[in-house]
Design an enzyme around this catalytic site. Structure first.
Site, mmCIF file in Angstrom:
data_model
loop_
_atom_site.group_PDB
_atom_site.id
_atom_site.type_symbol
_atom_site.label_atom_id
_atom_site.label_comp_id
_atom_site.label_asym_id
_atom_site.label_seq_id
_atom_site.Cartn_x
_atom_site.Cartn_y
_atom_site.Cartn_z
ATOM 1 N N VAL A 43 0.836 -1.206 0.000
ATOM 2 C CA VAL A 43 0.000 0.000 0.000
ATOM 3 C C VAL A 43 0.870 1.256 0.000
ATOM 4 O O VAL A 43 0.611 2.218 -0.730
ATOM 5 C CB VAL A 43 -0.968 -0.003 1.203
ATOM 6 C CG1 VAL A 43 -1.796 1.284 1.216
ATOM 7 C CG2 VAL A 43 -1.891 -1.208 1.157
ATOM 8 N N CYS A 44 1.930 1.238 0.806
ATOM 9 C CA CYS A 44 2.818 2.399 0.883
ATOM 10 C C CYS A 44 3.447 2.718 -0.468
ATOM 11 O O CYS A 44 3.564 3.885 -0.853
ATOM 12 C CB CYS A 44 3.930 2.139 1.895
ATOM 13 S SG CYS A 44 3.359 1.865 3.575
ATOM 14 N N THR A 45 3.847 1.679 -1.193
ATOM 15 C CA THR A 45 4.480 1.881 -2.496
ATOM 16 C C THR A 45 3.527 2.575 -3.456
ATOM 17 O O THR A 45 3.907 3.506 -4.169
ATOM 18 C CB THR A 45 4.958 0.537 -3.073
ATOM 19 O OG1 THR A 45 5.910 -0.039 -2.161
ATOM 20 C CG2 THR A 45 5.597 0.714 -4.438
#
Length: 223
Positions: A43-45
């Site tokens: 998700v962060c990417t």
């Protein structure tokens, strides 16, 4: 936990582009700080790639962008290559800094932990916090997402547009407002003053209570 209207705490931290003093880095600009649980996470990417794509919008609004993740500078630099690959970002470098918070001191001090999500050591991971800070270093917006939910950065841009509009004009933005749509006169402005400003452009809605508090006007412009 920082409250709305309070001065956002200053801090010195290492980033992928060197050490920064947050207040000095921000200068007299608006700023947005957004946190991430960990490097090399799915998700962060997607989020950091989305923000990189939206940098022209943040620049249009005069907003400096900075991220934070609970890993080292070296880890951030390696992760950036994955972010650029996923986002199909071909430019050299990366358009905004990522703060290293290996000790989790900033995550703890800013109240950014998600107790429902634990890391491999059984500790709460950093939540997906969003802080919008104005040129006086005061916090104007705080949104806290759980670690598993990706943010809607189009909504964050919409909110910044609203904040900046209401900073310059005595108006409020209604539900689902978008730039260019009608706004409302704030209750602290008298009808007399509002009519001097907006004249026949102000429409007061008739409501069952009989109270004339919904006063709709075109979005003010700076021209």
């Amino acid at each position: 936990m920082v409250l709305l209207g309070e001065v956002f705490p200053n801090f010195i931290a290492k980033t992928n582009v060197g050490e920064i003093d947050f207040h000095k880095w921000l200068g007299d600009s608006w700023g947005i700080l957004f946190s991430h649980p960990n490097d090399f996470t799915p998700v962060c990417t997607t989020e950091l790639a989305k923000v990189a794509k939206l940098m022209p919008e943040f620049q249009r609004l005069g907003v400096k962008v900075i991220a934070i993740s609970c890993n080292s500078v070296d880890s951030h630099r390696q992760w950036i290559e994955d972010i650029k690959s996923y986002g199909e970002i071909s430019e050299n470098g990366f358009p905004y800094p990522i703060i290293a918070d290996e000790t989790r001191d900033l995550a703890i001090n800013l109240g950014m932990l998600d107790p429902a999500e634990l890391n491999s050591q059984g500790l709460p991971v950093s939540a997906r916090a969003v802080f919008v800070i104005d040129p006086q270093k005061k916090m104007r917006l705080s949104i806290l997402y759980p670690a598993t939910t990706g943010r809607n950065f189009d909504e964050i841009i919409r909110v910044i547009e609203s904040l900046q509009l209401t900073e310059k004009h005595n108006v409020a933005t209604p539900a689902n407002w978008k730039k260019g749509e009608p706004v409302m006169v704030v209750p602290t402005i008298s009808d007399e003053e509002a009519k001097k400003t907006y004249g026949s452009n102000m429409k007061t809605l008739s409501l069952p209570s009989g109270k004339p508090y919904l006063r709709i006007v075109p979005q003010p412009t700076d021209s």
